[in-house]
Design an enzyme around this catalytic site. Structure first.
Site, mmCIF file in Angstrom:
data_model
loop_
_atom_site.group_PDB
_atom_site.id
_atom_site.type_symbol
_atom_site.label_atom_id
_atom_site.label_comp_id
_atom_site.label_asym_id
_atom_site.label_seq_id
_atom_site.Cartn_x
_atom_site.Cartn_y
_atom_site.Cartn_z
ATOM 1 N N THR B 17 0.748 -0.884 0.083
ATOM 2 C CA THR B 17 0.060 -0.079 0.338
ATOM 3 C C THR B 17 0.887 1.479 0.353
ATOM 4 O O THR B 17 0.508 2.237 -0.271
ATOM 5 C CB THR B 17 -0.848 0.259 1.013
ATOM 6 O OG1 THR B 17 -0.038 -0.179 2.926
ATOM 7 C CG2 THR B 17 -1.965 -0.480 1.195
ATOM 8 N N GLY B 18 2.408 0.926 -0.061
ATOM 9 C CA GLY B 18 2.953 2.276 0.555
ATOM 10 C C GLY B 18 3.494 2.478 -1.347
ATOM 11 O O GLY B 18 2.814 1.571 -2.662
ATOM 12 N N LYS B 43 -3.716 -3.227 7.459
ATOM 13 C CA LYS B 43 -5.083 -3.013 5.878
ATOM 14 C C LYS B 43 -5.729 -4.211 5.896
ATOM 15 O O LYS B 43 -5.935 -4.558 4.642
ATOM 16 C CB LYS B 43 -3.644 -2.173 4.672
ATOM 17 C CG LYS B 43 -2.952 -0.968 5.594
ATOM 18 C CD LYS B 43 -4.090 0.215 5.159
ATOM 19 C CE LYS B 43 -2.791 1.032 5.798
ATOM 20 N NZ LYS B 43 -1.883 1.998 5.112
ATOM 21 N N ILE B 96 13.915 -5.207 -1.111
ATOM 22 C CA ILE B 96 14.453 -4.247 -1.666
ATOM 23 C C ILE B 96 15.012 -3.083 -1.453
ATOM 24 O O ILE B 96 16.082 -2.159 -1.594
ATOM 25 C CB ILE B 96 13.501 -3.635 -2.841
ATOM 26 C CG1 ILE B 96 12.646 -4.536 -3.222
ATOM 27 C CG2 ILE B 96 13.856 -2.295 -3.693
ATOM 28 C CD1 ILE B 96 13.749 -5.688 -4.065
ATOM 29 N N THR B 97 14.702 -3.133 0.252
ATOM 30 C CA THR B 97 14.763 -1.913 1.191
ATOM 31 C C THR B 97 16.191 -1.403 1.406
ATOM 32 O O THR B 97 17.444 -2.622 1.550
ATOM 33 C CB THR B 97 14.209 -1.767 2.291
ATOM 34 O OG1 THR B 97 12.672 -2.991 2.261
ATOM 35 C CG2 THR B 97 14.427 -1.050 3.631
ATOM 36 N N GLU B 98 16.639 -0.191 1.076
ATOM 37 C CA GLU B 98 17.454 0.671 1.229
ATOM 38 C C GLU B 98 17.990 0.952 2.645
ATOM 39 O O GLU B 98 16.855 1.624 2.970
ATOM 40 C CB GLU B 98 18.040 2.019 -0.088
ATOM 41 C CG GLU B 98 19.776 2.073 0.139
ATOM 42 C CD GLU B 98 19.780 2.840 -0.764
ATOM 43 O OE1 GLU B 98 18.809 3.342 -1.371
ATOM 44 O OE2 GLU B 98 20.360 3.778 -0.848
ATOM 45 N N TYR B 159 22.060 -3.183 -14.974
ATOM 46 C CA TYR B 159 21.108 -2.774 -15.808
ATOM 47 C C TYR B 159 22.116 -2.217 -16.732
ATOM 48 O O TYR B 159 22.382 -2.346 -17.715
ATOM 49 C CB TYR B 159 20.904 -0.988 -15.449
ATOM 50 C CG TYR B 159 19.426 -1.148 -14.435
ATOM 51 C CD1 TYR B 159 19.475 -2.662 -13.401
ATOM 52 C CD2 TYR B 159 19.150 -0.167 -13.546
ATOM 53 C CE1 TYR B 159 18.236 -2.754 -12.677
ATOM 54 C CE2 TYR B 159 18.697 -0.398 -12.799
ATOM 55 C CZ TYR B 159 17.860 -1.196 -11.799
ATOM 56 O OH TYR B 159 17.406 -1.772 -10.611
ATOM 57 N N GLU B 209 32.435 -4.570 -6.545
ATOM 58 C CA GLU B 209 33.168 -3.308 -6.319
ATOM 59 C C GLU B 209 33.569 -3.654 -4.804
ATOM 60 O O GLU B 209 33.888 -4.871 -4.972
ATOM 61 C CB GLU B 209 31.677 -2.642 -5.934
ATOM 62 C CG GLU B 209 30.645 -3.115 -5.359
ATOM 63 C CD GLU B 209 29.111 -1.885 -4.599
ATOM 64 O OE1 GLU B 209 29.001 -2.136 -5.509
ATOM 65 O OE2 GLU B 209 29.415 -2.091 -3.565
ATOM 66 N N HIS B 247 37.649 2.030 9.881
ATOM 67 C CA HIS B 247 38.635 1.389 10.383
ATOM 68 C C HIS B 247 39.007 0.709 10.979
ATOM 69 O O HIS B 247 39.347 -0.477 10.604
ATOM 70 C CB HIS B 247 39.152 2.641 11.401
ATOM 71 C CG HIS B 247 40.290 2.764 12.156
ATOM 72 N ND1 HIS B 247 40.759 4.100 12.318
ATOM 73 C CD2 HIS B 247 40.373 1.964 12.867
ATOM 74 C CE1 HIS B 247 41.936 3.352 13.311
ATOM 75 N NE2 HIS B 247 41.960 2.836 13.784
#
Lengths: 383, 290
Positions: B17-18, B43, B96-98, B159, B209, B247
């Site tokens: 719902t967000g 909800k 998915i949340t960051e 991507y 990375e 560190h």
């Protein structure tokens, strides 16, 4: 977010870790007054967020008022690895017989917290870790239970800490872990943890890095962040705009979405013979205002001669990006530095329709965009 | 064929719902993903993006036979949302949340080792099997069906590399964004194992990375266990040490690992060519596929 030494010491002291008597001062008279209250000898320590302060002349031991004035005079206002020193900590000089290291951090490989103890404190502990990893005892902690006292003892005995202080050092380590956990620490370290001739232990330095993602539930520490900020003007601006930003030495400004893609853009600038001026990640889902702020940031860096904007939209939308670029550039009569834009991914076609191509150079591929930006930066240099 | 996700996957979207949850639930369905429910506390009984919303993930599992969750829950609550997925016995949870606090993820990681649920992420774009289903926020239109498996720590870099592949007519079996956070569920080694065992994956791209040692571990794994040809890319050759690479972190392992150089060397030693640019990665894959 890294706390200043004086802030970390306060947090540690409040939790019961012994720390030397100390006072913060920001002018010469303040240093002398503090030193007299504490009693000579004292250490005068620059409060800036850089390592190796001692070697760089940012820490001085003084025996009397003349030396205190002299030290305050030389340290206050000095440039320490790019940071101006505005405040010093005046601290009781501890007479020690031994220096230990204790620290807590997250071992990302194990996905667990790890407590570390070494009898080789007071030196660059990273060098010890590299040359003689066995000189540091490590104890992993189950994050759902926290550290058991036996684990603290085990780390202390494994490190070879003397029996006369083992119990006190274990207590310091337990407290440090509890602080690290309750305050959402990324790292919490004491180096050195000094041992006095009376077998007392005392934290002569204090390092506390807080997990920025957890600041929402650490309101007291978030307030300290205001004080902890400082240093490079552009980096302060980046903090205000809430960008991941690192200033570099070159002249090609780089803006993109997502750390991996921005790093790749930096690497390509280097690959094509240019030098990156910065790393700026607008993050995911950036709206027009944020894009416009990013351009403002990079334009404020005098070293920047050209800018490459590299957006590959997933959650970020090309139309929002294009609007932000237009907003940022339409306020200039003359665009201060050439901007190369590469838009791909979500809504890139809508973005290309919106983008005012009189103001920017558009390239379709990452490689072309980077090469063009490098070329522009080179042309500016040649003038 | 594919790994982890196909058109039978039955998805519950936590946080449907967000704003992000709803938008991406719709995008996923448009792509063909079988989204069967949403889960949002308080909800329950409503409908969002055309599917029923339940108060708990458990209900979504009971009522709609959901077997996979995709999590769009704000960071303060996301750790708890992942716990709920694990406790509901789902096969797969994609976060998915960051910006989930690292200590929350350490606790999740502990629980993960005690359950059969696989976690992808957090802080990742999700995963996609082109032509069948996507779980997460990846832009579906850049992917194409094919025989290359892709695993990446960085969303937007995924991507970029996929774009290079697809533009040359090279499609993908499945692309997995594993996320760049210090503590994640599925890692390179897990993904490599899946691709190695997938008969339809003929080549693998691995995008890493700087920071951590996951790429070095992956290189060792490839050397021992992977016959499928792998091409690599490492972002951050020119980046200064990141500010987050604190560190004490360096002391855990000693330094000398975690740099672009050490990762590239480790991959090269395992017979994995590493491209200087995304286009060079695509060149290597083209050679592998002949």
């Amino acid at each position: 977010m890294k706390l200043h030494e004086y802030q970390a010491k306060q947090v540690f002291a409040d939790a019961g870790i012994p720390t030397p008597a100390s006072q913060l001062a920001s002018d010469v008279d303040g240093v002398v007054t503090a030193a007299e209250e504490i009693g000579y000898p004292v250490a005068v320590k620059a409060q800036v967020q850089v390592g190796g302060r001692g070697k760089a002349g940012g820490i001085k031991l003084v025996e009397d008022e003349d030396e205190a004035r002299e030290a305050a005079d030389s340290i206050l206002g000095m440039d320490l690895k790019g940071y101006r020193v505005d405040r010093v900590l005046v601290e009781e000089a501890v007479d020690f017989t031994n220096e230990l290291y204790v620290g807590i951090t997250m071992d990302r490989g194990e996905g667990k917290p790890v407590a570390m103890v070494s009898t080789r404190g007071g030196v660059n502990i990273e060098e010890v870790a590299e040359e003689d990893p066995d000189a540091i005892a490590r104890e992993h902690v189950d994050p759902s239970f926290g550290m058991h006292p036996y684990q603290a003892r085990k780390a202390v005995y494994d490190a070879g800490v003397g029996r006369s202080v083992a119990r006190d050092v274990s207590n310091v380590l337990m407290t440090l872990y509890e602080l690290w956990e309750s305050r959402d620490g990324a790292d919490a370290e004491i180096n050195p943890l000094m041992v006095t001739s009376d077998d007392e232990v005392i934290a002569a330095d204090a390092v506390m890095n807080i997990d920025e993602d957890a600041l929402f539930r650490q309101p007291e520490l978030a307030e300290m962040e205001e004080e902890a900020a400082g240093g490079d003007e552009l980096e302060q601006k980046a903090d205000e705009y809430d960008f991941d930003y690192v200033r570099l030495e070159g002249n090609v400004g780089i803006i993109g979405n997502g750390a991996g893609l921005v790093m790749t853009t930096l690497d390509l600038v280097d690959h094509y013979g240019g030098e990156p001026a910065n790393f700026l990640d607008v993050g995911g889902g950036a709206k027009a205002q944020r894009i416009s702020n990013a351009l403002d940031m990079v334009f404020s860096d005098d070293n920047v001669d050209s800018v490459v904007f590299n957006i590959f939209g997933g959650i970020t939308r090309g139309d929002e990006v294009a609007r932000g670029i237009n907003e940022a550039l339409e306020q200039f009569d003359d665009i201060p530095k050439p901007v190369v834009v590469r838009l791909a991914g979500t809504n890139w076609e809508e973005g290309m329709e919106i983008l005012n191509e009189d103001l920017v150079t558009v390239e379709q591929t990452l490689e072309d965009a980077v090469q063009r930006a490098v070329e522009y930066a080179g042309e500016v240099n040649d003038q | 064929m594919s790994v982890l996700v196909d058109d039978d996957t039955r998805v519950v979207v936590q946080g449907i719902t967000g704003g992000e949850g709803k938008f991406h639930a719709e995008q996923m369905m448009e792509y063909g993903t079988n989204v069967v429910a949403g889960a949002v506390p308080g909800k329950g009984g409503q409908e969002a993006a055309g599917v029923p919303v339940y108060d708990t993930v458990h209900e979504a599992v009971e009522e709609e036979n959901a077997d996979t969750s995709v999590i769009f829950v704000p960071p303060a609550f996301a750790g708890d949302a992942i716990f709920e997925s694990l406790d509901s016995g789902l096969d797969l949870a994609v976060a998915i949340t960051e910006g989930i606090p690292t200590q929350d993820m350490a606790r999740v990681n502990k629980r993960l080792s005690e359950t059969d649920t696989r976690l992808i992420g957090p802080n990742c774009p999700g995963l996609i099997t082109p032509g069948e289903a996507k779980l997460g926020i990846l832009p579906g239109n850049i992917f194409a069906e094919g025989n290359v498996g892709l695993v990446s720590r960085s969303g937007t870099l995924t991507y970029q590399v996929v774009d290079s592949l697809t533009n040359r007519g090279i499609g993908q079996t499945t692309a997995i964004g594993i996320g760049g956070d210090p503590i994640i569920g599925t890692d390179f080694v897990d993904a490599l194992e899946l691709f190695e065992n997938d008969p339809d994956t003929d080549a693998i791209v691995m995008c890493g990375e700087i920071g951590g040692e996951d790429e070095e571990e992956a290189a060792a794994y490839i050397d021992e266990h992977v016959d499928t040809p792998v091409a690599g890319f490492i972002a951050g050759r020119t980046a200064p040490p990141g500010k987050r690479m604190g560190h004490a972190g360096a002391i855990v392992s000693g330094s000398g690992t975690g740099t672009a150089e050490s990762k590239i060397n480790a991959l090269n030693d395992a017979g994995v060519p590493v491209g200087d640019t995304p286009e060079e990665v695509a060149d290597h894959i083209e050679e592998f596929l002949g």
